[in-house]
Write an enzyme that holds these catalytic residues in place. Structure first.
Site, PDB file in Angstrom:
ATOM      1  N   SER A   1      41.900 -25.114 -10.959  1.00 39.82           N
ATOM      2  CA  SER A   1      40.942 -26.169 -10.628  1.00 39.82           C
ATOM      3  C   SER A   1      39.640 -25.508 -10.205  1.00 39.82           C
ATOM      4  O   SER A   1      39.645 -24.372  -9.723  1.00 39.82           O
ATOM      5  CB  SER A   1      41.461 -27.030  -9.470  1.00 39.82           C
ATOM      6  OG  SER A   1      40.409 -27.846  -8.970  1.00 39.82           O
TER       7      SER A   1
ATOM      8  N   TYR B   1      46.231 -27.932  -1.597  1.00 38.52           N
ATOM      9  CA  TYR B   1      45.895 -27.962  -3.023  1.00 38.52           C
ATOM     10  C   TYR B   1      44.973 -26.794  -3.391  1.00 38.52           C
ATOM     11  O   TYR B   1      45.208 -26.073  -4.359  1.00 38.52           O
ATOM     12  CB  TYR B   1      45.223 -29.297  -3.358  1.00 38.52           C
ATOM     13  CG  TYR B   1      44.898 -29.486  -4.817  1.00 38.52           C
ATOM     14  CD1 TYR B   1      45.875 -29.902  -5.716  1.00 38.52           C
ATOM     15  CD2 TYR B   1      43.614 -29.251  -5.296  1.00 38.52           C
ATOM     16  CE1 TYR B   1      45.570 -30.075  -7.067  1.00 38.52           C
ATOM     17  CE2 TYR B   1      43.304 -29.421  -6.631  1.00 38.52           C
ATOM     18  CZ  TYR B   1      44.282 -29.837  -7.513  1.00 38.52           C
ATOM     19  OH  TYR B   1      43.989 -30.010  -8.841  1.00 38.52           O
TER      20      TYR B   1
HETATM   21  P1  NAD Z   1      48.406 -36.410 -13.619  1.00 37.98           P
HETATM   22  O1  NAD Z   1      48.899 -36.834 -12.273  1.00 37.98           O
HETATM   23  O2  NAD Z   1      47.777 -37.425 -14.509  1.00 37.98           O
HETATM   24  O3  NAD Z   1      49.593 -35.684 -14.409  1.00 37.98           O
HETATM   25  C1  NAD Z   1      50.415 -34.744 -13.788  1.00 37.98           C
HETATM   26  C2  NAD Z   1      51.815 -34.849 -14.390  1.00 37.98           C
HETATM   27  O4  NAD Z   1      52.627 -33.835 -13.790  1.00 37.98           O
HETATM   28  C3  NAD Z   1      52.507 -36.183 -14.103  1.00 37.98           C
HETATM   29  O5  NAD Z   1      53.015 -36.732 -15.314  1.00 37.98           O
HETATM   30  C4  NAD Z   1      53.636 -35.817 -13.152  1.00 37.98           C
HETATM   31  O6  NAD Z   1      54.806 -36.620 -13.316  1.00 37.98           O
HETATM   32  C5  NAD Z   1      53.904 -34.378 -13.533  1.00 37.98           C
HETATM   33  N1  NAD Z   1      54.559 -33.638 -12.461  1.00 37.98           N
HETATM   34  C6  NAD Z   1      54.302 -33.710 -11.118  1.00 37.98           C
HETATM   35  N2  NAD Z   1      55.145 -32.910 -10.457  1.00 37.98           N
HETATM   36  C7  NAD Z   1      55.946 -32.314 -11.382  1.00 37.98           C
HETATM   37  C8  NAD Z   1      57.011 -31.379 -11.301  1.00 37.98           C
HETATM   38  N3  NAD Z   1      57.434 -30.920 -10.125  1.00 37.98           N
HETATM   39  N4  NAD Z   1      57.613 -30.986 -12.445  1.00 37.98           N
HETATM   40  C9  NAD Z   1      57.207 -31.479 -13.637  1.00 37.98           C
HETATM   41  N5  NAD Z   1      56.204 -32.361 -13.780  1.00 37.98           N
HETATM   42  C10 NAD Z   1      55.581 -32.773 -12.653  1.00 37.98           C
HETATM   43  O7  NAD Z   1      47.392 -35.221 -13.325  1.00 37.98           O
HETATM   44  P2  NAD Z   1      46.253 -34.491 -14.208  1.00 37.98           P
HETATM   45  O8  NAD Z   1      44.953 -34.907 -13.677  1.00 37.98           O
HETATM   46  O9  NAD Z   1      46.529 -34.600 -15.645  1.00 37.98           O
HETATM   47  O10 NAD Z   1      46.497 -33.005 -13.692  1.00 37.98           O
HETATM   48  C11 NAD Z   1      47.092 -32.009 -14.461  1.00 37.98           C
HETATM   49  C12 NAD Z   1      46.729 -30.681 -13.844  1.00 37.98           C
HETATM   50  O11 NAD Z   1      45.312 -30.573 -13.734  1.00 37.98           O
HETATM   51  C13 NAD Z   1      47.270 -30.483 -12.429  1.00 37.98           C
HETATM   52  O12 NAD Z   1      47.704 -29.140 -12.273  1.00 37.98           O
HETATM   53  C14 NAD Z   1      46.053 -30.740 -11.569  1.00 37.98           C
HETATM   54  O13 NAD Z   1      46.125 -30.083 -10.325  1.00 37.98           O
HETATM   55  C15 NAD Z   1      44.951 -30.170 -12.439  1.00 37.98           C
HETATM   56  N6  NAD Z   1      43.613 -30.637 -12.140  1.00 37.98           N
HETATM   57  C16 NAD Z   1      43.314 -31.963 -12.140  1.00 37.98           C
HETATM   58  C17 NAD Z   1      42.025 -32.368 -11.817  1.00 37.98           C
HETATM   59  C18 NAD Z   1      41.655 -33.819 -11.766  1.00 37.98           C
HETATM   60  O14 NAD Z   1      40.560 -34.133 -11.311  1.00 37.98           O
HETATM   61  N7  NAD Z   1      42.508 -34.722 -12.236  1.00 37.98           N
HETATM   62  C19 NAD Z   1      41.045 -31.420 -11.508  1.00 37.98           C
HETATM   63  C20 NAD Z   1      41.380 -30.086 -11.518  1.00 37.98           C
HETATM   64  C21 NAD Z   1      42.667 -29.712 -11.827  1.00 37.98           C
END
Ligand code: NAD
Length: 257
Positions: free
Chosen positions: A143, A157
């Site tokens: 991130s 986080y």
């Molecule tokens: P999201 O919540 O839409 O999707 C995350 C998915 O991971 C969900 O389907 C959830 O069920 C699954 N998950 C959670 N815990 C799990 C586990 N223990 N085992 C297997 N699956 C699991 O989130 P997103 O925004 O698509 O985020 C994806 C990645 O991007 C994450 O690592 C998040 O930290 C990172 N990220 C997101 C953002 C943002 O603004 N959304 C910014 C920077 C980084």
């Protein structure tokens, strides 16, 4: 097609970045293993791919559990014969994640278990599979907060994503001569459920938006496009990189070393 003859395992494939990447990778020719803790969500992603004429299976796994991480990699090799791309993308942002004083130990432990240990376990079981395939590409979702302190406190986080970045660099160096590339994808703030659940008031949203030069949140589809490049052979000389796809946020605030 940019991922022809590749087998890609994507964690967190039931939602957001993971789902968009699974669909895009499949459209570019990859056979996809859609992994998620949420069974229905993983099945739904795989169904969307197969209905569009692609090949995919759904695997239910908790990336923070060693046995589950082992089983998801085994499922890729059993179903498709090999693994070429490992996208360690699953992650959480806990709603009770706060500053050092306010964050409960249990919130810290859960966040580190999924976001940091989950990437470690993916690599622990994925690297041997990539070796068996003659090399491959690992993408770990970090991130922008691993590079830049966030205005809204989320100490567990941020620490977990710092761990992802450091682990990515070390693994990239260790495996460079085995044709295994390891890169981090660092998204900026996105318009996905994960962040919008956390930025749950207009005031919190504006505190983030004011710092993004583009003046908007990114979309999961835009992260999938960046991940596609890291997954494909087009990025063949890129390893150990922190691919910041953040609407300019770090360019505005981080002084290069
Ligand atoms: P999201 O919540 O839409 O999707 C995350 C998915 O991971 C969900 O389907 C959830 O069920 C699954 N998950 C959670 N815990 C799990 C586990 N223990 N085992 C297997 N699956 C699991 O989130 P997103 O925004 O698509 O985020 C994806 C990645 O991007 C994450 O690592 C998040 O930290 C990172 N990220 C997101 C953002 C943002 O603004 N959304 C910014 C920077 C980084």
């Amino acid at each position: 097609m940019r991922l022809q003859d590749k087998v890609a395992l994507i964690t967190g494939a039931g939602s957001g970045i993971g789902r968009e990447s699974a669909i895009l990778f499949a459209a570019e020719g990859a056979e996809v293993v859609a992994v998620d803790l949420n069974h229905e969500a993983a099945v739904d992603t795989a169904r969307q791919i197969t209905e569009a004429g692609g090949r995919a299976i759904a695997v239910t796994a908790d990336v923070s559990k060693d046995a589950d991480a082992s089983a998801m990699v085994a499922a890729a090799e059993e179903e498709f014969g090999r693994l070429n791309i490992l996208f360690n993308n699953a992650g959480i942002m806990h709603s009770a994640d706060d500053d050092a004083i306010g964050t409960e130990e249990a919130v810290w432990d859960l966040t580190m278990a999924i976001n940091a240990k989950g990437v470690f376990l993916g690599c622990k079981h994925g690297v041997p599979a990539l070796r068996r395939a003659g090399g491959g590409s690992i993408i770990n979702t970090a991130s922008f907060v691993a590079t830049l302190g966030a205005a809204t406190p989320q100490v567990a986080y941020t620490a977990s994503k710092g761990a992802v970045l450091a682990m990515t660099r070390e693994l990239a160096v260790i495996h460079a001569r085995e044709a295994i590339r390891v890169n981090a994808l660092s998204p900026g703030p996105l318009n996905t459920e994960l962040l919008m659940k956390f930025l749950n008031t207009e005031d919190k949203k504006q505190r983030r938006l004011v710092h993004i030069p583009m003046g908007r949140f990114g979309e999961a589809k835009e992260m999938a496009q960046a991940a596609l490049w890291l997954a494909s052979d087009e990025s063949s000389f890129t390893t150990g990189a922190n691919f910041l796809v953040d609407g300019g946020i770090t360019a505005a605030y981080v002084t290069p070393l």
